[in-house]
Design a protein around this motif. Sequence first.
Motif, PDB file in Angstrom:
ATOM      1  N   PRO A 110     -73.185 -71.195   3.534  1.00 44.69           N
ATOM      2  CA  PRO A 110     -73.237 -69.930   2.812  1.00 44.69           C
ATOM      3  C   PRO A 110     -74.528 -69.629   1.798  1.00 44.69           C
ATOM      4  CG  PRO A 110     -71.787 -71.393   1.834  1.00 44.69           C
ATOM      5  CD  PRO A 110     -72.266 -72.011   3.213  1.00 44.69           C
ATOM      6  N   PRO A 111     -74.900 -68.566   1.497  1.00 47.30           N
ATOM      7  CA  PRO A 111     -75.803 -68.381   0.515  1.00 47.30           C
ATOM      8  C   PRO A 111     -75.567 -69.022  -0.813  1.00 47.30           C
ATOM      9  CG  PRO A 111     -74.932 -66.156   1.044  1.00 47.30           C
ATOM     10  CD  PRO A 111     -74.234 -67.486   1.991  1.00 47.30           C
ATOM     11  N   GLU A 112     -76.322 -69.142  -1.680  1.00 46.32           N
ATOM     12  CA  GLU A 112     -75.895 -69.520  -3.209  1.00 46.32           C
ATOM     13  C   GLU A 112     -75.224 -68.493  -4.086  1.00 46.32           C
ATOM     14  OE1 GLU A 112     -78.664 -70.309  -7.219  1.00 46.32           O
ATOM     15  OE2 GLU A 112     -79.549 -71.282  -5.093  1.00 46.32           O
ATOM     16  N   GLY A 113     -74.397 -68.836  -4.423  1.00 51.01           N
ATOM     17  CA  GLY A 113     -73.370 -68.091  -5.416  1.00 51.01           C
ATOM     18  C   GLY A 113     -72.015 -67.688  -4.618  1.00 51.01           C
ATOM     19  N   VAL A 114     -71.876 -68.225  -3.324  1.00 50.68           N
ATOM     20  CA  VAL A 114     -70.782 -67.885  -2.414  1.00 50.68           C
ATOM     21  C   VAL A 114     -69.995 -69.449  -2.071  1.00 50.68           C
ATOM     22  CG1 VAL A 114     -69.945 -66.863  -0.404  1.00 50.68           C
ATOM     23  CG2 VAL A 114     -71.610 -65.806  -1.707  1.00 50.68           C
ATOM     24  N   GLY A 139     -59.446 -64.284  17.735  1.00 51.97           N
ATOM     25  CA  GLY A 139     -60.774 -63.880  16.823  1.00 51.97           C
ATOM     26  C   GLY A 139     -60.550 -64.239  15.628  1.00 51.97           C
ATOM     27  N   ILE A 140     -61.500 -63.769  14.636  1.00 54.04           N
ATOM     28  CA  ILE A 140     -61.567 -63.890  13.163  1.00 54.04           C
ATOM     29  C   ILE A 140     -61.381 -62.569  12.833  1.00 54.04           C
ATOM     30  CG2 ILE A 140     -62.802 -64.372  11.175  1.00 54.04           C
ATOM     31  CD1 ILE A 140     -64.162 -66.602  12.725  1.00 54.04           C
ATOM     32  N   ARG A 141     -60.383 -62.217  11.954  1.00 54.44           N
ATOM     33  CA  ARG A 141     -60.152 -61.066  11.511  1.00 54.44           C
ATOM     34  C   ARG A 141     -59.696 -61.320   9.941  1.00 54.44           C
ATOM     35  NH1 ARG A 141     -54.177 -59.906  14.018  1.00 54.44           N
ATOM     36  NH2 ARG A 141     -55.288 -60.720  15.880  1.00 54.44           N
ATOM     37  N   TYR A 142     -59.898 -60.188   9.043  1.00 51.95           N
ATOM     38  CA  TYR A 142     -59.461 -60.102   7.790  1.00 51.95           C
ATOM     39  C   TYR A 142     -58.105 -60.238   7.560  1.00 51.95           C
ATOM     40  CZ  TYR A 142     -64.282 -58.216   7.009  1.00 51.95           C
ATOM     41  OH  TYR A 142     -65.655 -57.954   7.020  1.00 51.95           O
ATOM     42  N   LYS A 143     -57.773 -60.869   6.774  1.00 51.36           N
ATOM     43  CA  LYS A 143     -56.257 -61.043   6.350  1.00 51.36           C
ATOM     44  C   LYS A 143     -55.525 -59.889   6.043  1.00 51.36           C
ATOM     45  CE  LYS A 143     -53.015 -64.123   4.448  1.00 51.36           C
ATOM     46  NZ  LYS A 143     -52.749 -65.250   3.637  1.00 51.36           N
ATOM     47  N   GLY A 178     -68.621 -60.006   0.353  1.00 52.34           N
ATOM     48  CA  GLY A 178     -68.408 -59.029   1.459  1.00 52.34           C
ATOM     49  C   GLY A 178     -69.211 -59.213   2.647  1.00 52.34           C
ATOM     50  N   GLN A 179     -70.589 -59.325   2.382  1.00 49.03           N
ATOM     51  CA  GLN A 179     -71.578 -59.837   3.406  1.00 49.03           C
ATOM     52  C   GLN A 179     -71.159 -61.179   4.107  1.00 49.03           C
ATOM     53  OE1 GLN A 179     -73.781 -57.316   4.284  1.00 49.03           O
ATOM     54  NE2 GLN A 179     -74.233 -58.695   5.982  1.00 49.03           N
ATOM     55  N   VAL A 180     -71.084 -61.932   3.320  1.00 50.37           N
ATOM     56  CA  VAL A 180     -70.834 -63.325   4.018  1.00 50.37           C
ATOM     57  C   VAL A 180     -69.558 -63.385   4.946  1.00 50.37           C
ATOM     58  CG1 VAL A 180     -70.213 -65.640   3.468  1.00 50.37           C
ATOM     59  CG2 VAL A 180     -71.879 -64.712   2.349  1.00 50.37           C
ATOM     60  N   ALA A 181     -68.518 -62.639   4.280  1.00 56.14           N
ATOM     61  CA  ALA A 181     -67.303 -62.714   5.286  1.00 56.14           C
ATOM     62  C   ALA A 181     -67.627 -61.638   6.633  1.00 56.14           C
ATOM     63  CB  ALA A 181     -66.004 -61.710   4.465  1.00 56.14           C
ATOM     64  N   ALA A 182     -68.109 -60.534   6.461  1.00 55.28           N
ATOM     65  CA  ALA A 182     -68.534 -59.865   7.632  1.00 55.28           C
ATOM     66  C   ALA A 182     -69.495 -60.807   8.605  1.00 55.28           C
ATOM     67  CB  ALA A 182     -69.391 -58.748   7.247  1.00 55.28           C
ATOM     68  N   LYS A 183     -70.149 -61.577   8.121  1.00 54.61           N
ATOM     69  CA  LYS A 183     -71.155 -62.397   9.027  1.00 54.61           C
ATOM     70  C   LYS A 183     -70.056 -63.512   9.806  1.00 54.61           C
ATOM     71  CE  LYS A 183     -75.764 -62.625   7.093  1.00 54.61           C
ATOM     72  NZ  LYS A 183     -76.567 -63.497   6.458  1.00 54.61           N
ATOM     73  N   ILE A 184     -69.235 -64.075   9.099  1.00 53.47           N
ATOM     74  CA  ILE A 184     -68.303 -64.981   9.540  1.00 53.47           C
ATOM     75  C   ILE A 184     -67.526 -64.424  10.611  1.00 53.47           C
ATOM     76  CG2 ILE A 184     -66.161 -66.544   9.165  1.00 53.47           C
ATOM     77  CD1 ILE A 184     -67.410 -67.223   6.594  1.00 53.47           C
TER      78      ILE A 184
END
Length: 179
Positions: free
Chosen positions: A118-122, A161-165, A142-148
Amino acid sequence: MSRIGKKPIDIPKGVEVKVGEGNFVTVKGPKGELSYKFNPELKINVEENQVKVERPNDSSFMRAIHGTTRALIANMIKGVTEGFTVELEIVGIGYRANMKGKAIELQLGYSHPIHFEPPEGVQIAVEGNIIKVSGIDKQKVGQVAAKIRDFRKPDPYKGKGIRYKGEVIKLKAGKSVGK
């Protein structure tokens, strides 16, 4: 006027908002500090524990950016006080996630594991089949969650797959047997 843009933003106790030269806004709070440079044509005023955003004219661009600026400042204030969290759910047999230091290792049915730093701060945490992405910057979280999620989007036939809760995947019907 923009309905959202004209609402003042209340500044909670323990949060400091500074507007610098060229509308460079810095918000300091108990969880950290965020800075962002907004359009210099807008007027951002801090007075009596409130932030007010005003626009110079009613051009379509100014109307559009007025509400956006107010929402971004409100998100900065919420981020340094409460923070933001996005939860992702892993669905599928053999799909799993493990922490490797600060990075996450995902096994999603490919021939190789996927490592994501993850980027710094996340921050990322894994609890069973739930991945929690948290931080003070709403855009980064939000961007990191979308990438994952993009590593293995939910399958429209089985839902794996991976989905938002809480995300509902509308499943398609499979092949029908012809007669």
